[in-house]
Design an enzyme around this catalytic site. Structure first.
Site, PDB file in Angstrom:
ATOM      1  CG  HIS A   1     -66.328 -47.549  54.055  1.00  0.00           C
ATOM      2  ND1 HIS A   1     -66.213 -46.315  53.153  1.00  0.00           N
ATOM      3  CD2 HIS A   1     -66.338 -47.144  55.442  1.00  0.00           C
ATOM      4  CE1 HIS A   1     -65.741 -45.369  54.094  1.00  0.00           C
ATOM      5  NE2 HIS A   1     -65.947 -45.948  55.275  1.00  0.00           N
TER       6      HIS A   1
ATOM      7  CE1 TYR B   1     -64.246 -46.409  57.376  1.00  0.00           C
ATOM      8  CE2 TYR B   1     -62.787 -45.170  59.090  1.00  0.00           C
ATOM      9  CZ  TYR B   1     -64.007 -45.271  58.326  1.00  0.00           C
ATOM     10  OH  TYR B   1     -64.491 -44.363  58.114  1.00  0.00           O
TER      11      TYR B   1
ATOM     12  CG  HIS C   1     -62.553 -37.922  50.478  1.00  0.00           C
ATOM     13  ND1 HIS C   1     -62.782 -37.451  51.747  1.00  0.00           N
ATOM     14  CD2 HIS C   1     -62.714 -39.304  50.703  1.00  0.00           C
ATOM     15  CE1 HIS C   1     -63.043 -38.359  52.464  1.00  0.00           C
ATOM     16  NE2 HIS C   1     -63.104 -39.511  51.917  1.00  0.00           N
ATOM     17  CG  PHE C   2     -59.272 -41.881  47.240  1.00  0.00           C
ATOM     18  CD1 PHE C   2     -60.299 -41.765  46.179  1.00  0.00           C
ATOM     19  CD2 PHE C   2     -58.004 -42.236  46.734  1.00  0.00           C
ATOM     20  CE1 PHE C   2     -59.988 -41.826  45.136  1.00  0.00           C
ATOM     21  CE2 PHE C   2     -57.636 -42.434  45.577  1.00  0.00           C
ATOM     22  CZ  PHE C   2     -58.791 -42.287  44.708  1.00  0.00           C
ATOM     23  CG  HIS C   3     -54.891 -38.964  46.209  1.00  0.00           C
ATOM     24  ND1 HIS C   3     -55.916 -39.439  45.105  1.00  0.00           N
ATOM     25  CD2 HIS C   3     -53.661 -39.820  45.720  1.00  0.00           C
ATOM     26  CE1 HIS C   3     -55.312 -40.207  44.404  1.00  0.00           C
ATOM     27  NE2 HIS C   3     -53.952 -40.460  44.573  1.00  0.00           N
TER      28      HIS C   3
ATOM     29  NE  ARG D   1     -62.231 -41.042  40.577  1.00  0.00           N
ATOM     30  CZ  ARG D   1     -62.164 -41.966  41.364  1.00  0.00           C
ATOM     31  NH1 ARG D   1     -63.183 -42.475  41.894  1.00  0.00           N
ATOM     32  NH2 ARG D   1     -61.130 -42.858  41.698  1.00  0.00           N
ATOM     33  NE  ARG D   2     -60.639 -44.505  38.485  1.00  0.00           N
ATOM     34  CZ  ARG D   2     -61.308 -45.220  38.996  1.00  0.00           C
ATOM     35  NH1 ARG D   2     -62.404 -45.735  38.875  1.00  0.00           N
ATOM     36  NH2 ARG D   2     -60.564 -45.761  40.216  1.00  0.00           N
TER      37      ARG D   2
END
Lengths: 185, 279, 538
Positions: free
Chosen positions: C215, C219, C366-368, C429-430
């Site tokens: 995580h 950041y 989300h993370f893209h 995914r994947r």
């Protein structure tokens, strides 16, 4: 700047920032309260079952030997599904469950990390070699659901999936040994 | 350029105390509430609704005991019968790594050469080539013959006469033999449908690409055999035995599931594909 | 710039080259998994590509960019030479060597384990050694940042450290804390397995150690974008930073609350009970706080700028902002994406909702969106803002810069919004090949194609980005150097030690990490889980 614009006074700035922070705090408290509320009233939890099992000897004997896999109804009426996630398939490939009854699903992997979800339900868990994954749910509608492997487990990952057959209560009739398999459709 | 102001008088610590105190209090407060809620309150409240006592509920929530603090735990069934007695433990892998190739050669000359050849090129279509085969694969099959997980009129007795060390030696010996494809079959070009099955599998039928296990470096199961240059008749026969369930020593039905879904043409096509030496 | 230009440029060019390459193969991946690329690309090629894409974006683009930007801030915000420049160059070459050592096994199919490594799948040992070298080089960077700040404080007793540097050092401190997890996992578990020294791996422990890093690393990537929000955007807009104190608090809150929350990446895992999962979820709720504070403070700062430029009325100041400046435009677009992406983050945090979306395309979306979108668009803006100083050249026109930023925003929205929807439908995914004959999956096909179109727009934007920077190297000579860093409305004369250093916060981080990760890791040492046999992918 402060002379002509009183809202630019240092105290005023501090005040607005504190008011906003208070609002943020309410937001955080609300999010956590929602989680706590569902935890207390309907026992919503992340999967919680820390149970160790040697992946290397999983197939030899014990709960996850090939013979024991599938759906079993215990003498107390509890429905337990046991399945293996391995490279590159689930066993059994078709899992039968009753609708509107509490079901416990137990998964193990003899080799690498897998994961699974059942579409349209809240069943979602990782399957980590060395541990038994256990989730509890209730299927609400009869029909066929898809259970893919959703974690990268090697080059055959894309072809790894199983079917979950949800049977209406009157159709769900286990044998005398408590075992039941998918109906041939 | 940063603001150029005269240095302020030094009275640093007056400002520091409240910050140290309040931030520590805040962080400890957050942490404490998380721990109290997560370790005590939630498990106890959830356990109460299903009749689980507080101690068990807390132990389950922490992971000291198996099970959920909010659900009854199912009973474990009676032990089942294994399909193969081979478990790939560290110890077994050490045994394989330290096997004696010379002793294996001697044993091969004594026992195996009549059918499988001294170099691993078998003498007839009913006997598989063993040259360059995976040592782990040979070990498993011999061990399975020995314990009865796999049955064959001749191999069962042969394997029973070998002890574990001898099996490891023989496996290591054949694994080290070079593949020379003594009776090649050339496929001018491999049929596209077979190549697709090998490289892409068939997601519709749950069939992973053959290459996802049977290619070197694929990262599949340890006991995966090398198929390249194997006798076509042998591959075809084994796939059919898997499909009917007569051969059952593949752990968790990996091959039985796949073979049962292949058509006869596909089985034949795959057998010839690998016979031709494609890897 | 006290001769640090070449050092910064060297880092940035490695970062952006990796970025462009990763965009290209990412677009290829989107084609392969769509109905349009049904039988293209074997799983071997696909997962090699996924590994390369993840490693390039998550480890190379980010680490090199952040190191280069850190050196830039240390020189310009503190207005002094960089201490230990030889060490900085040494770190650069070590990191570059690491990249080469990692890329070769990936390219030869010996490291298809994805950027999150999935033990017991084990790649060639050089893959891991390369990454360890990159991390080790970044540790040298961290030490140099700490030294630069410490020396400045000694030369300027009692004065507040300029916010940009304070934030950079907060980031460095957080990185030192967070890389411990993955370093321990690699050095004590994965590399011994890759070398053949051990035959089994404790997978539960490996996943837990990796989650320690997982995580805070995001950041680490995000803080430079926030540095731009706080210290560059207000100046670019022609205003002032609303509150310097809030800025410092934001970075401190990131430092303490982004570390003890990694287990929210393991919410669906069987190796931990719900007590420790809940504790880390509660702490996760607090890591949302600095972002929410930032939204207010930066919006207020922009409002100051807007009103100074004559904007009137409740919202009139928005139109009055100088949107033609890339930094301002990027900040606005970033905030829009932050809204969507942040919402997704809150969903992921609630484990009830997480069960609906874990390991589906929702996570990918989300993370893209939040990293590839909100954060990387600010990386572009930072590069555009500082490139003139680094090259001594000026832009002929800023129109291509704005076009590139708009393309990135549009492409990202078009790519990720359908992905969120597909994730809710259960798309997992994947996957190299979907069975588009299945009716459930067939319904997803059109949306996958829409996402793919978004990916193509992103690729165009990426090419334009690199082109814009390359063109500047041949632009007209730089005339006036405009000030870069914003002033606060009330620049602080003195701040408490808590807002000028990290002694107190390191102690609190230690307490939090022991409380959050102490038992979860100790359980594996007290009672080791049975190991899984290593599966070698080479």
């Amino acid at each position: 700047m402060s002379q002509t614009h009183p809202e630019m006074h240092e105290r005023r700035i501090l005040h607005t920032e504190l008011m906003w922070s208070f609002g943020v705090g309410i937001f955080v408290a609300a999010s956590l309260s929602m989680i706590l509320f569902t935890a207390f009233t309907i026992s919503v939890n992340p999967p919680s079952n820390v149970e160790r099992l040697d992946p290397k000897t999983l197939h030899l004997s014990g709960e996850f030997a090939e013979h024991n896999l599938g759906t079993t109804v215990g003498s107390d009426g509890s429905v337990t599904v046991r399945a293996i996630a391995t490279q590159f398939m689930f066993l059994p490939r078709c899992i039968v469950v009753p609708a509107n009854r509490r079901v416990t699903l137990r998964f193990a992997s003899p080799d690498v990390i897998h994961g699974l979800l059942i579409t349209g339900t809240n069943v979602n868990t990782m399957v980590v070699p060395g541990f038994v994954s256990q989730v509890h749910t209730e299927f609400t509608r009869a029909g066929d659901l898809l259970m893919p492997c959703h974690e990268y487990c090697g080059l055959g990952h894309s072809e790894m999936w199983a079917t979950v057959q949800v049977m209406a209560q009157d159709e769900f009739k286990p044998g005398s040994d408590g075992r039941i398999s998918c109906a041939q459709r | 350029m940063p603001d150029v102001t005269p240095s302020p008088p030094s009275e640093p610590h007056v400002l520091d105390q409240p910050w140290r105190m309040w931030s520590s209090l805040a962080v400890f407060g957050v942490l404490l509430s998380g721990i109290l809620l997560g370790v005590l309150v939630i498990p106890i409240v959830q356990g109460r609704s299903v009749g689980i006592d507080a101690y068990t509920a807390i132990c389950r929530a922490l992971g000291i005991l198996p099970g959920s603090p909010a659900q009854p735990q199912p009973a474990t069934p009676l032990p089942g019968m294994p399909v193969s007695q081979v478990a790939w433990t560290s110890d077994l892998l050490q045994i394989l790594a330290r096997a004696d190739v010379r002793r294996g050669h001697a044993k091969v000359q004594e026992v195996c050469v009549a059918c499988h050849g001294e170099r691993g090129d078998s003498i007839g279509v009913e006997f598989p080539h063993l040259a360059g085969q995976s040592g782990a694969a040979i070990y498993k099959q011999l061990f399975d013959y020995r314990t009865g997980s796999r049955a064959h009129p001749m191999m069962t007795d042969v394997a029973k006469a070998l002890d574990e060390a001898a099996i490891a030696d023989v496996a290591a010996y054949y694994a080290g033999q070079p593949q020379r494809n003594p009776n090649p079959v050339t496929l001018a070009e491999a049929p596209p449908s077979i190549v697709q099955l090998v490289e892409l599998g068939d997601p519709k039928r749950n069939i992973a690409p053959c290459a996802s296990c049977h290619r070197a470096g694929a990262g599949g199961p340890i006991e995966t055999p090398v198929l390249a240059e194997q006798r076509a008749e042998y591959i075809e026969q084994q796939l059919k035995l898997y499909a009917s369930g007569e051969r059952r020593n593949d752990v968790y039905a990996r091959m039985r599931t796949i073979a049962a879904q292949l058509t006869d043409d596909e089985i034949r096509g795959l057998a010839f594909y690998y016979r031709a030496g494609f890897r | 710039m006290r001769n640090a230009e070449r050092l910064c440029l060297a880092h940035f060019w490695v970062a952006f080259a990796a970025f462009l390459f990763a965009c290209a193969i990412g677009t290829w991946q989107m084609w392969v998994r769509s109905p349009l690329g049904a039988n293209v690309g074997t799983p071997g090629q696909y997962f090699m590509s996924v590994t390369a894409h993840g490693v390039s974006m998550a480890y190379v683009l980010t680490t090199f960019f952040i190191m280069g930007f850190g050196y830039f801030v240390a020189v310009t915000a503190l207005d002094r030479a960089l201490p230990g420049k030889l060490w900085a160059w040494a770190a650069y070459w070590v990191a570059l060597l690491g990249v080469v050592l990692t890329v070769i096994p990936i390219a030869t199919g010996q490291a298809s384990v994805l950027f999150t490594f999935y033990p017991p799948l084990t790649a060639s040992v050089w893959f891991y050694i390369g990454l360890v070298l990159v991390v080790a080089a970044s540790w040298i960077w961290c030490v140099l940042m700490l030294i630069a700040m410490t020396e400045w404080k000694r030369e300027n007793p009692g004065r507040p450290v300029p916010l940009a540097m304070f934030a950079t050092v907060a980031n460095a401190v957080m990185w030192l804390w967070t890389t411990v997890g993955v370093a321990v996992e690699l050095i004590f578990q994965v590399i011994p397995a890759a070398l053949g020294l051990v035959q089994t791996i404790d997978v539960g422990l490996a996943r837990t150690l990796f989650s320690w890093t997982l995580h805070a690393i995001v950041y680490f990537w995000l803080i430079p974008a926030y540095i731009a929000f706080y210290t560059m955007a207000p100046r670019a807009a022609g205003g002032r930073l609303y509150s310097d104190t809030m800025g410092r608090l934001t970075f401190i809150l990131f430092l303490i609350y982004s570390l003890p929350v990694g287990m929210h990446h393991l919410l669906m895992d069987p190796e931990h009970g719900n007590a420790t999962k809940f504790i880390q979820v509660l702490l996760t709720a607090f890591v949302a706080v600095p972002t929410l504070l930032t939204i207010f403070t930066i919006t207020a700062s922009m409002e100051i700028a807007g009103r100074l430029r004559g904007g009137r009325g409740t919202f009139g100041w928005i139109a009055a902002l100088p949107w033609e400046r890339p930094m301002v435009l990027a900040t606005g677009l970033s905030f829009v994406m932050l809204g969507f992406g942040g919402f997704g983050g809150i969903v992921n945090m609630g484990y009830g909702m997480n069960a609906m979306v874990h390991n589906t395309s929702w996570v990918t979306a989300h993370f893209h969106l939040i990293f590839g979108g909100s954060v990387v668009i600010m990386y572009f803006a930072i590069a555009y803002a500082i490139w003139p100083r680094l090259t001594g050249r000026e832009y002929q026109s800023r129109a291509p810069l704005r076009l590139q930023l708009w393309l990135w925003f549009l492409g990202m929205m078009i790519m990720t919004l359908p992905w969120h929807w597909l994730g809710l439908q259960g798309q997992w995914r994947r996957v190299a090949n979907f069975n588009y004959a299945d009716p459930i999956i067939a319904a997803w096909g059109p949306w996958v194609i829409v996402s793919f179109a978004g990916g193509i727009i992103l690729l165009a934007s990426a090419v334009l980005f690199v082109g814009n920077l390359a063109a500047l190297h041949r632009g007209p000579a730089l005339g006036i150097v405009r000030p870069l860093y914003a002033l606060a409305v009330h620049p602080p004369l003195r701040v408490p030690a808590a807002l000028n250093g990290f002694g107190l916060w390191n102690v609190l981080v230690l307490v939090l990490m022991i409380a959050a990760y102490g038992y979860p890791i100790a359980q594996f040492l007290i009672d080791p889980s049975p190991g899984a046999i290593v599966h070698r992918v080479r």
